[in-house]
Design a protein around this motif. Structure first.
Motif, short mmCIF file in Angstrom:
data_model
loop_
_atom_site.label_atom_id
_atom_site.label_comp_id
_atom_site.label_asym_id
_atom_site.label_seq_id
_atom_site.Cartn_x
_atom_site.Cartn_y
_atom_site.Cartn_z
N LEU A 198 0.61 8.37 -1.23
CA LEU A 198 1.54 9.19 -2.03
C LEU A 198 0.92 10.55 -2.35
O LEU A 198 -0.27 10.64 -2.67
CB LEU A 198 1.87 8.44 -3.33
CG LEU A 198 2.91 9.08 -4.23
CD1 LEU A 198 4.28 9.14 -3.54
CD2 LEU A 198 3.03 8.30 -5.54
N HIS B 36 5.91 0.68 -9.25
CA HIS B 36 4.83 -0.31 -9.36
C HIS B 36 5.40 -1.72 -9.42
O HIS B 36 6.43 -1.99 -10.01
CB HIS B 36 3.99 -0.05 -10.63
CG HIS B 36 2.93 -1.09 -10.82
ND1 HIS B 36 3.17 -2.28 -11.49
CD2 HIS B 36 1.66 -1.15 -10.40
CE1 HIS B 36 2.07 -3.02 -11.47
NE2 HIS B 36 1.14 -2.35 -10.82
N LEU C 29 -7.45 2.54 -6.32
CA LEU C 29 -6.92 3.90 -6.24
C LEU C 29 -7.92 4.73 -5.44
O LEU C 29 -9.08 4.85 -5.81
CB LEU C 29 -6.76 4.49 -7.65
CG LEU C 29 -6.24 5.93 -7.71
CD1 LEU C 29 -4.81 6.02 -7.17
CD2 LEU C 29 -6.29 6.46 -9.14
N LEU D 94 -0.76 4.09 -13.94
CA LEU D 94 -0.92 2.79 -13.29
C LEU D 94 -1.50 1.74 -14.26
O LEU D 94 -1.09 0.58 -14.25
CB LEU D 94 -1.85 2.93 -12.07
CG LEU D 94 -1.21 3.54 -10.82
CD1 LEU D 94 -2.28 3.80 -9.75
CD2 LEU D 94 -0.11 2.65 -10.26
N LEU E 148 4.96 6.46 -9.45
CA LEU E 148 4.23 5.19 -9.39
C LEU E 148 4.63 4.27 -10.54
O LEU E 148 4.71 3.05 -10.37
CB LEU E 148 2.72 5.45 -9.41
CG LEU E 148 2.16 5.93 -8.05
CD1 LEU E 148 0.78 6.52 -8.23
CD2 LEU E 148 2.14 4.79 -7.04
N THR F 32 -2.98 -1.17 -3.14
CA THR F 32 -3.75 0.05 -2.87
C THR F 32 -2.85 1.27 -2.99
O THR F 32 -1.74 1.28 -2.44
CB THR F 32 -4.32 0.01 -1.43
OG1 THR F 32 -5.03 -1.22 -1.25
CG2 THR F 32 -5.26 1.18 -1.18
N VAL F 33 -3.34 2.27 -3.71
CA VAL F 33 -2.66 3.56 -3.78
C VAL F 33 -3.62 4.62 -3.26
O VAL F 33 -4.76 4.73 -3.75
CB VAL F 33 -2.24 3.89 -5.23
CG1 VAL F 33 -1.64 5.30 -5.29
CG2 VAL F 33 -1.24 2.86 -5.75
N LEU G 65 -3.97 8.56 -2.89
CA LEU G 65 -3.41 9.86 -3.25
C LEU G 65 -3.75 10.86 -2.15
O LEU G 65 -4.91 10.98 -1.74
CB LEU G 65 -3.98 10.34 -4.59
CG LEU G 65 -3.65 9.45 -5.79
CD1 LEU G 65 -4.22 10.06 -7.07
CD2 LEU G 65 -2.14 9.24 -5.92
N PHE H 112 -1.82 -2.22 -13.29
CA PHE H 112 -2.31 -2.13 -11.90
C PHE H 112 -3.77 -2.58 -11.83
O PHE H 112 -4.61 -2.10 -12.57
CB PHE H 112 -2.18 -0.68 -11.43
CG PHE H 112 -2.70 -0.41 -10.04
CD1 PHE H 112 -2.07 -0.94 -8.91
CD2 PHE H 112 -3.82 0.39 -9.84
CE1 PHE H 112 -2.54 -0.67 -7.63
CE2 PHE H 112 -4.30 0.67 -8.57
CZ PHE H 112 -3.66 0.14 -7.46
N LEU I 237 1.44 -4.55 -5.54
CA LEU I 237 0.87 -3.27 -5.10
C LEU I 237 -0.66 -3.34 -5.17
O LEU I 237 -1.22 -3.50 -6.24
CB LEU I 237 1.39 -2.13 -5.97
CG LEU I 237 0.89 -0.72 -5.65
CD1 LEU I 237 1.28 -0.29 -4.23
CD2 LEU I 237 1.43 0.30 -6.66
N CYS J 199 0.86 -1.19 0.00
CA CYS J 199 0.00 0.00 0.00
C CYS J 199 0.89 1.23 0.00
O CYS J 199 1.88 1.28 0.73
CB CYS J 199 -0.89 -0.01 1.25
SG CYS J 199 -1.88 1.48 1.45
N LEU J 200 0.54 2.20 -0.82
CA LEU J 200 1.30 3.46 -0.86
C LEU J 200 0.36 4.63 -0.61
O LEU J 200 -0.71 4.73 -1.23
CB LEU J 200 1.97 3.65 -2.22
CG LEU J 200 3.15 2.75 -2.54
CD1 LEU J 200 3.61 2.97 -3.98
CD2 LEU J 200 4.31 3.00 -1.57
#
Ligand SMILES: [Zn+2]
Ligand SMILES: [Zn+2]
Length: 266
Positions: free
Chosen positions: A161, A203, A242, A233, A199, A209-210, A212, A238, A207, A158-159
């Protein structure tokens, strides 16, 4: 492990990680009372707080940190520069150092850090690993993604970002040029395009979950942020979620699975 976005934007940033009944906050950029209120709205008892990890000392990241830490007997996890900047004015509380060469344990959370480029005392990106190998990276309030940050964010499930601004909306925002230069400069914030590029670089298939974060209300739009990042993504294949962090949380709980659980359901 669950992630709850309690709120993110220029008026405050705070995320809660919940694992085995313990809560670790990433930043505490609202008043202590407001953070407690948002935790309770999300169904999480503030008394479960076992630590507050901070990226830097700016008010939108640390406004409630020392009061919340003192009230719940939870330590602040931060770089020494951030701690020193806070300790000068904040309430007395415990401190656990974070650094590139330091691994800090708080309950089920193992936390480490990476320096970032931002106009604060000693700003850092945060990495948190939980039992089962679930791994999260949080990087916002950074003017430039350095090689160290790219390396630090690789392999995370998870990021969180930063996608602070759209470059065109920043130019037409009406902000004085000097303010625009600070936002877009090396000590400022990542644009949507910077986030998309980063990303693309970090990536990997794991991965999931992103999120923002830190979207500017004046210089960004959900459509611009989502569109720019999703283009990047999608090109990398991906298939995760998101999420655009909202200023006024709490948002719905996000479950983040570890590598073992991933393969079970693959
Ligand atoms: Zn900020
Ligand atoms: Zn900042």
């Amino acid at each position: 492990m669950n992630l709850i976005v309690l709120g993110s934007g220029s008026r405050g940033n705070c995320f809660a990680l919940v694992c085995d009944g313990a809560v670790l906050l990433i930043d505490a950029g609202f008043s202590a009372r407001e953070i407690e209120r948002r935790l309770e709205l999300a169904g999480v008892a503030p008394t479960a707080l076992i630590g507050i990890a901070l990226t830097h000392e700016h008010g939108d990241h640390a406004a409630g940190a020392t009061r919340l830490a003192a009230r719940h007997g939870a330590p602040i996890l931060a770089s020494f520069g951030t701690w020193r900047a806070l300790a000068a004015t904040g309430e007395r509380c415990d401190y656990l150092p974070l650094g590139m060469a330091t691994t800090t344990v708080a309950g089920p959370f193992t936390v480490n850090a990476c320096p970032t480029s931002h106009d604060a005392a000693e700003p850092i990106a945060l990495g948190v690993t939980m039992p089962g190998g679930v791994s999260l990276g949080a990087a916002y309030d950074l003017g430039r993604p350095t090689q160290a940050v790219r390396w630090f964010l690789r392999d995370r499930h998870c990021l969180i970002l930063e996608a602070n601004h759209d470059e065109t909306l920043l130019r037409t925002s009406g902000y004085p040029v000097v303010v625009q230069q600070r936002i877009a400069g090396p000590g400022g914030h990542l644009s949507n395009r910077d986030a998309a590029r980063l990303l693309d670089e970090v990536h990997h298939d794991g991965l999931q979950t992103v999120v923002l974060a830190h979207l500017s209300q004046r210089c960004n739009s959900e459509e611009a942020a989502r569109g720019t990042v999703m283009t990047s993504l999608s090109a990398r294949g991906f298939r995760g979620d998101l999420v655009l962090a909202e200023q006024d949380g709490p948002m719905a709980t996000i479950a983040i699975r570890g590598p073992a659980q991933q393969s079970l359901f693959a």
